[in-house]
Write a protein that holds these residues in place. Sequence first.
Motif, PDB file in Angstrom:
ATOM      1  N   THR A 130       0.848  -1.187   0.000  1.00 16.14           N
ATOM      2  CA  THR A 130       0.000   0.000   0.000  1.00 16.14           C
ATOM      3  C   THR A 130       0.882   1.235   0.000  1.00 16.14           C
ATOM      4  O   THR A 130       1.863   1.305   0.734  1.00 16.14           O
ATOM      5  N   GLN A 173      -7.941   3.850  -2.937  1.00 21.86           N
ATOM      6  CA  GLN A 173      -8.749   4.040  -1.731  1.00 21.86           C
ATOM      7  C   GLN A 173      -8.750   5.514  -1.366  1.00 21.86           C
ATOM      8  O   GLN A 173      -7.806   6.235  -1.690  1.00 21.86           O
ATOM      9  N   ARG A 207      -2.998   0.775  -3.880  1.00 22.83           N
ATOM     10  CA  ARG A 207      -2.571  -0.540  -3.392  1.00 22.83           C
ATOM     11  C   ARG A 207      -2.400  -1.457  -4.583  1.00 22.83           C
ATOM     12  O   ARG A 207      -3.135  -1.387  -5.558  1.00 22.83           O
ATOM     13  N   TYR A 218      -8.105   9.870 -10.166  1.00 21.75           N
ATOM     14  CA  TYR A 218      -9.108  10.003  -9.107  1.00 21.75           C
ATOM     15  C   TYR A 218      -9.775  11.362  -9.238  1.00 21.75           C
ATOM     16  O   TYR A 218      -9.087  12.395  -9.286  1.00 21.75           O
ATOM     17  N   ASP A 253     -16.221   3.287  -8.944  1.00 24.89           N
ATOM     18  CA  ASP A 253     -15.785   3.484 -10.322  1.00 24.89           C
ATOM     19  C   ASP A 253     -16.137   4.865 -10.865  1.00 24.89           C
ATOM     20  O   ASP A 253     -15.413   5.421 -11.681  1.00 24.89           O
ATOM     21  N   SER A 267     -12.536   1.645  -0.472  1.00 30.77           N
ATOM     22  CA  SER A 267     -12.330   1.560  -1.922  1.00 30.77           C
ATOM     23  C   SER A 267     -13.121   2.653  -2.631  1.00 30.77           C
ATOM     24  O   SER A 267     -14.234   3.000  -2.229  1.00 30.77           O
ATOM     25  N   THR A 295      -3.211  -6.711  -9.182  1.00 31.66           N
ATOM     26  CA  THR A 295      -4.468  -5.995  -9.020  1.00 31.66           C
ATOM     27  C   THR A 295      -4.201  -4.653  -8.357  1.00 31.66           C
ATOM     28  O   THR A 295      -3.645  -4.598  -7.254  1.00 31.66           O
ATOM     29  N   THR A 309      -5.727  -1.090  -6.783  1.00 30.56           N
ATOM     30  CA  THR A 309      -6.934  -0.489  -6.207  1.00 30.56           C
ATOM     31  C   THR A 309      -6.600   0.900  -5.683  1.00 30.56           C
ATOM     32  O   THR A 309      -5.477   1.166  -5.263  1.00 30.56           O
ATOM     33  N   THR A 362      -9.776   2.673 -15.356  1.00 29.36           N
ATOM     34  CA  THR A 362     -10.219   1.639 -14.426  1.00 29.36           C
ATOM     35  C   THR A 362      -9.044   1.074 -13.642  1.00 29.36           C
ATOM     36  O   THR A 362      -7.900   1.120 -14.096  1.00 29.36           O
ATOM     37  N   GLU A 363      -9.357   0.539 -12.481  1.00 30.16           N
ATOM     38  CA  GLU A 363      -8.334  -0.133 -11.694  1.00 30.16           C
ATOM     39  C   GLU A 363      -7.819  -1.359 -12.434  1.00 30.16           C
ATOM     40  O   GLU A 363      -6.627  -1.664 -12.388  1.00 30.16           O
TER      41      GLU A 363
END
Length: 143
Positions: A27, A60, A116, A106, A75, A72, A56, A58, A81-82
């Motif tokens: 993270t 947050q 992360r 974001y 979308d 999280s 993967t 992500t 996209t993540e």
Amino acid sequence: MRDLHHNINIIAALPPVAVGTTGTGKTSSVVDRQGYDAVEFAFSYGAITATAATFTATIQHSDSATAASFTSVADVDLLGTEAAAGLGQGARVDGSTENVTRRVGYIGAKRYVRARVVSTATAGTPVGINALLGHPRHAPAAT
């Protein structure tokens, strides 16, 4: 205006580090968006030897910098996209599925954000995450 230099701030949110131990992941540090209206996360993936490895990504966010308060991001609050910021399994090709950078933006309203990355492989593939803060409320941006 073609001046990007004075309108962004780059933060090494996660300096390049091996992402090992299946499912544990890494993270980034907390990124404080105060004074900026935009943030873009850039995920840099190094050499990957495991063709079955999946990475993967992500994002947050939180109203507080307290680690436990992060959730999280929906979308609707992301540009891109993540899934596109991560890497799927398959043959590794330099510049497309290894030694490559992926990104996600974001656009949510929360002040604090972090990223992360989790891997399905136990091998230690190096991953770094930079946060690019943009659209400063007061330019030039701090360096």
